[in-house]
Design a protein around this motif. Sequence first.
Motif, PDB file in Angstrom:
ATOM      1  N   VAL A 126      21.781 -26.177 -18.397  1.00 38.16           N
ATOM      2  CA  VAL A 126      23.018 -26.412 -19.148  1.00 38.16           C
ATOM      3  C   VAL A 126      23.074 -25.508 -20.369  1.00 38.16           C
ATOM      4  CG1 VAL A 126      24.311 -28.116 -20.476  1.00 38.16           C
ATOM      5  CG2 VAL A 126      23.263 -28.767 -18.307  1.00 38.16           C
ATOM      6  N   LEU A 127      21.941 -25.379 -21.080  1.00 36.20           N
ATOM      7  CA  LEU A 127      21.905 -24.471 -22.225  1.00 36.20           C
ATOM      8  C   LEU A 127      22.190 -23.036 -21.787  1.00 36.20           C
ATOM      9  CD1 LEU A 127      18.840 -25.796 -24.258  1.00 36.20           C
ATOM     10  CD2 LEU A 127      21.271 -26.185 -24.694  1.00 36.20           C
ATOM     11  N   ALA A 128      21.643 -22.640 -20.633  1.00 43.25           N
ATOM     12  CA  ALA A 128      21.899 -21.292 -20.119  1.00 43.25           C
ATOM     13  C   ALA A 128      23.381 -21.110 -19.798  1.00 43.25           C
ATOM     14  CB  ALA A 128      21.050 -21.034 -18.881  1.00 43.25           C
ATOM     15  N   ALA A 129      24.024 -22.158 -19.268  1.00 36.66           N
ATOM     16  CA  ALA A 129      25.453 -22.074 -18.956  1.00 36.66           C
ATOM     17  C   ALA A 129      26.283 -21.939 -20.227  1.00 36.66           C
ATOM     18  CB  ALA A 129      25.891 -23.304 -18.161  1.00 36.66           C
TER      19      ALA A 129
ATOM     20  N   ALA B 183      25.196 -20.532 -22.984  1.00 36.33           N
ATOM     21  CA  ALA B 183      24.959 -19.159 -23.434  1.00 36.33           C
ATOM     22  C   ALA B 183      25.826 -18.174 -22.644  1.00 36.33           C
ATOM     23  CB  ALA B 183      23.480 -18.811 -23.289  1.00 36.33           C
ATOM     24  N   ASP B 184      26.008 -18.434 -21.345  1.00 39.32           N
ATOM     25  CA  ASP B 184      26.862 -17.577 -20.524  1.00 39.32           C
ATOM     26  C   ASP B 184      28.315 -17.625 -21.006  1.00 39.32           C
ATOM     27  OD1 ASP B 184      24.725 -16.812 -18.962  1.00 39.32           O
ATOM     28  OD2 ASP B 184      25.157 -18.231 -17.345  1.00 39.32           O
ATOM     29  N   LEU B 185      28.768 -18.819 -21.412  1.00 39.63           N
ATOM     30  CA  LEU B 185      30.130 -18.930 -21.939  1.00 39.63           C
ATOM     31  C   LEU B 185      30.284 -18.102 -23.212  1.00 39.63           C
ATOM     32  CD1 LEU B 185      30.914 -22.733 -21.450  1.00 39.63           C
ATOM     33  CD2 LEU B 185      31.812 -20.805 -20.131  1.00 39.63           C
ATOM     34  N   HIS B 186      29.288 -18.202 -24.082  1.00 37.28           N
ATOM     35  CA  HIS B 186      29.322 -17.406 -25.309  1.00 37.28           C
ATOM     36  C   HIS B 186      29.370 -15.916 -24.990  1.00 37.28           C
ATOM     37  CE1 HIS B 186      28.318 -15.950 -29.307  1.00 37.28           C
ATOM     38  NE2 HIS B 186      27.317 -15.267 -28.772  1.00 37.28           N
ATOM     39  N   ASP B 187      28.544 -15.505 -24.049  1.00 32.65           N
ATOM     40  CA  ASP B 187      28.508 -14.093 -23.672  1.00 32.65           C
ATOM     41  C   ASP B 187      29.830 -13.635 -23.052  1.00 32.65           C
ATOM     42  OD1 ASP B 187      25.934 -14.014 -24.593  1.00 32.65           O
ATOM     43  OD2 ASP B 187      24.996 -14.094 -22.609  1.00 32.65           O
ATOM     44  N   ALA B 188      30.554 -14.585 -22.448  1.00 32.97           N
ATOM     45  CA  ALA B 188      31.850 -14.259 -21.833  1.00 32.97           C
ATOM     46  C   ALA B 188      32.985 -14.284 -22.849  1.00 32.97           C
ATOM     47  CB  ALA B 188      32.149 -15.232 -20.697  1.00 32.97           C
ATOM     48  N   GLY B 189      32.651 -14.545 -24.137  1.00 33.54           N
ATOM     49  CA  GLY B 189      33.663 -14.532 -25.179  1.00 33.54           C
ATOM     50  C   GLY B 189      34.386 -15.846 -25.368  1.00 33.54           C
TER      51      GLY B 189
ATOM     52  N   PRO C  96      34.343 -19.316 -27.174  1.00 34.22           N
ATOM     53  CA  PRO C  96      33.641 -20.009 -28.252  1.00 34.22           C
ATOM     54  C   PRO C  96      33.294 -21.443 -27.874  1.00 34.22           C
ATOM     55  CG  PRO C  96      35.966 -19.767 -28.775  1.00 34.22           C
ATOM     56  CD  PRO C  96      35.736 -18.978 -27.526  1.00 34.22           C
ATOM     57  N   VAL C  97      32.095 -21.852 -28.288  1.00 39.32           N
ATOM     58  CA  VAL C  97      31.620 -23.220 -28.060  1.00 39.32           C
ATOM     59  C   VAL C  97      31.309 -23.842 -29.416  1.00 39.32           C
ATOM     60  CG1 VAL C  97      29.856 -24.690 -27.007  1.00 39.32           C
ATOM     61  CG2 VAL C  97      30.636 -22.610 -25.817  1.00 39.32           C
ATOM     62  N   LEU C  98      31.951 -24.957 -29.724  1.00 37.36           N
ATOM     63  CA  LEU C  98      31.698 -25.703 -30.948  1.00 37.36           C
ATOM     64  C   LEU C  98      30.949 -26.969 -30.580  1.00 37.36           C
ATOM     65  CD1 LEU C  98      32.062 -26.306 -33.990  1.00 37.36           C
ATOM     66  CD2 LEU C  98      34.285 -27.319 -33.403  1.00 37.36           C
ATOM     67  N   TRP C  99      29.785 -27.167 -31.195  1.00 36.54           N
ATOM     68  CA  TRP C  99      28.907 -28.293 -30.872  1.00 36.54           C
ATOM     69  C   TRP C  99      28.802 -29.196 -32.099  1.00 36.54           C
ATOM     70  CZ3 TRP C  99      23.996 -27.312 -27.543  1.00 36.54           C
ATOM     71  CH2 TRP C  99      23.319 -28.508 -27.283  1.00 36.54           C
ATOM     72  N   ILE C 100      29.361 -30.403 -31.984  1.00 36.27           N
ATOM     73  CA  ILE C 100      29.235 -31.403 -33.034  1.00 36.27           C
ATOM     74  C   ILE C 100      27.979 -32.222 -32.742  1.00 36.27           C
ATOM     75  CG2 ILE C 100      30.359 -33.313 -34.231  1.00 36.27           C
ATOM     76  CD1 ILE C 100      31.890 -30.672 -34.386  1.00 36.27           C
ATOM     77  N   GLY C 101      26.976 -32.113 -33.596  1.00 37.64           N
ATOM     78  CA  GLY C 101      25.716 -32.810 -33.349  1.00 37.64           C
ATOM     79  C   GLY C 101      25.901 -34.322 -33.375  1.00 37.64           C
TER      80      GLY C 101
ATOM     81  N   GLN D  57      21.782 -23.413 -31.719  1.00 41.95           N
ATOM     82  CA  GLN D  57      22.784 -22.410 -32.054  1.00 41.95           C
ATOM     83  C   GLN D  57      22.283 -21.012 -31.731  1.00 41.95           C
ATOM     84  OE1 GLN D  57      25.761 -22.773 -35.504  1.00 41.95           O
ATOM     85  NE2 GLN D  57      24.063 -21.656 -36.411  1.00 41.95           N
ATOM     86  N   ARG D  58      21.030 -20.765 -32.052  1.00 44.42           N
ATOM     87  CA  ARG D  58      20.460 -19.439 -31.818  1.00 44.42           C
ATOM     88  C   ARG D  58      20.349 -19.138 -30.324  1.00 44.42           C
ATOM     89  NH1 ARG D  58      16.223 -20.176 -34.525  1.00 44.42           N
ATOM     90  NH2 ARG D  58      14.812 -20.697 -32.825  1.00 44.42           N
ATOM     91  N   GLU D  59      19.945 -20.129 -29.520  1.00 47.87           N
ATOM     92  CA  GLU D  59      19.704 -19.891 -28.101  1.00 47.87           C
ATOM     93  C   GLU D  59      20.987 -19.854 -27.279  1.00 47.87           C
ATOM     94  OE1 GLU D  59      16.851 -18.973 -26.971  1.00 47.87           O
ATOM     95  OE2 GLU D  59      15.928 -19.256 -28.928  1.00 47.87           O
ATOM     96  N   THR D  60      22.016 -20.589 -27.695  1.00 43.65           N
ATOM     97  CA  THR D  60      23.227 -20.669 -26.874  1.00 43.65           C
ATOM     98  C   THR D  60      24.389 -19.851 -27.432  1.00 43.65           C
ATOM     99  OG1 THR D  60      24.101 -22.611 -28.032  1.00 43.65           O
ATOM    100  CG2 THR D  60      22.605 -23.006 -26.182  1.00 43.65           C
ATOM    101  N   GLY D  61      24.333 -19.534 -28.731  1.00 41.45           N
ATOM    102  CA  GLY D  61      25.462 -18.869 -29.348  1.00 41.45           C
ATOM    103  C   GLY D  61      26.556 -19.815 -29.791  1.00 41.45           C
TER     104      GLY D  61
END
Length: 253
Positions: free
Chosen positions: A63-66, A68-74, A76-81, A93-97
Amino acid sequence: MLPTPCHVIGDVHLGVATLDSERALLRLLRDIPAQARSVVIMGDLFDFWFAWRYAMPRIGFRVLAALADLHDAGIPVLWIGGNHDCWGGEALQRETGARYTLDPWRGPIGAWDTLLAHGDGLREVEDAPYRRLRTVLRHPWSNAAFSWLHPDLASRIAMQSSKTSRKGRARDGGAGLLAVATAALTATDGPRLVLHGHSHVPTLVHAGAGVYGNAGAWYLDHQYLVIEDARISRRQWDDSGEHVVLDVVERPS
């Protein structure tokens, strides 16, 4: 600003979610580039997460890799902890973007003036004891002490202690968080859309001068929200991979 359409996913609880739930989420995330322009995670993607200095939990790796793929595809992913994945946001944040924050987030999602918060600790009276406990659990000294435990032992302890806060849905049926959101939506300078997680109660209603939404708990019912400029829909992913529309609320004029 987050562009629309925006997919909103909440309370996946990887680690206790079934393998089928994780696979369904992966299929949804992989479909997003063709369907959405941004993603919001409303907290508790993991049932437990902690960032050790040299170790990383193996749960949810795909899931984290997916993400990261979204971030790489442009996209944006906002994650509310949330209260289950609040330790180690910098690593996530560092690993997924993704942009990760433990604070409430306010800003535009398309045409919506939006306020996002996971929902833990927001009820004034009922959550007072939890807020005191949260201060201890998130204190840097507590984190430092916990980091000295072996990851296998630490994860076992955390997973056992988290049982009470992930069982089913909120006993008040989500009424407490709806009241908190309604107060914000009634304020003169308040937002026009409030989104929470935490209660595990899927909700999409007009409230105050705007709209309140909760994506529910993915691990229970595979529901999520889709924000468009003119409307918000509550949807469910079924076994065939279809996106079933359960409810639609139009943006107030």
